[in-house]
Design a protein around this motif. Structure first.
Motif, PDB file in Angstrom:
ATOM      1  N   UNK A   1       0.881  -1.205   0.061  1.00  0.00           N
ATOM      2  CA  UNK A   1       0.011   0.051   0.022  1.00  0.00           C
ATOM      3  C   UNK A   1       1.027   1.193  -0.068  1.00  0.00           C
ATOM      4  N   UNK A   2       0.697   2.169  -0.961  1.00  0.00           N
ATOM      5  CA  UNK A   2       1.555   3.348  -1.135  1.00  0.00           C
ATOM      6  C   UNK A   2       1.399   4.294   0.284  1.00  0.00           C
ATOM      7  N   UNK A   3       2.384   5.100   0.783  1.00  0.00           N
ATOM      8  CA  UNK A   3       2.323   5.908   1.676  1.00  0.00           C
ATOM      9  C   UNK A   3       1.920   7.394   1.067  1.00  0.00           C
ATOM     10  N   UNK A   4       1.676   8.316   2.111  1.00  0.00           N
ATOM     11  CA  UNK A   4       1.402   9.626   1.561  1.00  0.00           C
ATOM     12  C   UNK A   4       2.761  10.345   0.822  1.00  0.00           C
ATOM     13  N   UNK A   5       3.997   9.875   1.510  1.00  0.00           N
ATOM     14  CA  UNK A   5       5.238  10.453   0.716  1.00  0.00           C
ATOM     15  C   UNK A   5       5.514   9.916  -0.605  1.00  0.00           C
ATOM     16  N   UNK A   6       4.941   8.678  -0.769  1.00  0.00           N
ATOM     17  CA  UNK A   6       5.247   8.144  -2.232  1.00  0.00           C
ATOM     18  C   UNK A   6       4.078   8.751  -3.338  1.00  0.00           C
ATOM     19  N   UNK A   7       2.917   9.128  -2.746  1.00  0.00           N
ATOM     20  CA  UNK A   7       1.941   9.733  -3.876  1.00  0.00           C
ATOM     21  C   UNK A   7       1.833  11.229  -3.631  1.00  0.00           C
ATOM     22  N   UNK A   8       2.220  12.074  -2.784  1.00  0.00           N
ATOM     23  CA  UNK A   8       1.951  13.484  -2.744  1.00  0.00           C
ATOM     24  C   UNK A   8       2.831  14.206  -3.775  1.00  0.00           C
ATOM     25  N   UNK A   9       2.402  15.452  -3.829  1.00  0.00           N
ATOM     26  CA  UNK A   9       3.202  16.507  -4.600  1.00  0.00           C
ATOM     27  C   UNK A   9       3.935  17.072  -3.675  1.00  0.00           C
ATOM     28  N   UNK A  10       5.351  16.828  -3.719  1.00  0.00           N
ATOM     29  CA  UNK A  10       6.336  17.518  -2.847  1.00  0.00           C
ATOM     30  C   UNK A  10       6.463  19.074  -2.909  1.00  0.00           C
ATOM     31  N   UNK A  11       7.103  19.481  -1.975  1.00  0.00           N
ATOM     32  CA  UNK A  11       7.537  20.986  -1.922  1.00  0.00           C
ATOM     33  C   UNK A  11       6.243  21.874  -1.975  1.00  0.00           C
ATOM     34  N   UNK A  12       5.246  21.852  -1.069  1.00  0.00           N
ATOM     35  CA  UNK A  12       4.102  22.675  -1.072  1.00  0.00           C
ATOM     36  C   UNK A  12       4.521  24.024  -0.750  1.00  0.00           C
ATOM     37  N   UNK A  13       3.860  25.046  -1.264  1.00  0.00           N
ATOM     38  CA  UNK A  13       4.142  26.287  -0.780  1.00  0.00           C
ATOM     39  C   UNK A  13       3.015  26.742   0.116  1.00  0.00           C
ATOM     40  N   UNK A  14       3.694  27.592   1.012  1.00  0.00           N
ATOM     41  CA  UNK A  14       2.697  28.194   2.124  1.00  0.00           C
ATOM     42  C   UNK A  14       2.059  29.591   1.646  1.00  0.00           C
ATOM     43  N   UNK A  15       1.209  30.024   2.343  1.00  0.00           N
ATOM     44  CA  UNK A  15       0.837  31.560   2.245  1.00  0.00           C
ATOM     45  C   UNK A  15       0.960  31.680   3.712  1.00  0.00           C
TER      46      UNK A  15
END
Length: 138
Positions: A1-15
């Motif tokens: 089962x894939x993890x969040x780390x494996x399927x996420x979009x990395x480097x999210x930008x914050x406001x």
């Protein structure tokens, strides 16, 4: 089962919590996204800001988005998912909170975002269909 780390979009930008909603909307447009994590000066996640929040809670109320900050729209504790949580936990969290996007946290650090579309690509159709039912019904 894939993890969040494996399927996420990395480097999210914050406001930043102290940025105006005009700044936030411009960042959303530049990144071509409909939501952004809100981060405080301590670089901790304070909530999520959506384009819908800006429209419904500010523009529709006759408020000026130049005079409102992202932090004003942060509501309570943000719903997050751990980087090593598996796709089943992502589905449970999205369904129970009726959200389609989750910030991915490693310790206290925001490392990415996982969206319903990311989960849909990583899993068979049946669990995703169940999630769609859960997040779209009241």
């Amino acid at each position: 089962m894939p993890t969040a780390r494996e399927i996420m979009t990395p480097n999210a930008e914050c406001v930043n919590a102290d940025e105006t909603l005009v700044d936030a909307a411009q960042k959303m447009a530049r990144l071509d996204v409909g939501s952004l994590p809100i981060c405080g000066t301590d670089n901790r996640l304070k909530g999520m800001l959506t384009d819908r929040d800006i429209v419904v809670k500010v523009l529709a109320q006759g408020r000026d988005p130049k005079d409102c900050t992202a932090g004003e729209l942060a509501q309570g504790e943000a719903v997050t998912i751990g980087a090593d949580d598996d796709a089943r936990e992502i589905l449970r969290t999205m369904a129970s909170h009726k959200v389609r996007r989750l910030p991915v946290i490693d310790g206290h650090d925001l490392i990415g975002m996982v969206a319903l579309a990311d989960v849909a690509k990583a899993l068979p159709d049946a669990p995703v269909g169940d999630l769609m039912d859960a997040v779209t019904t009241d």
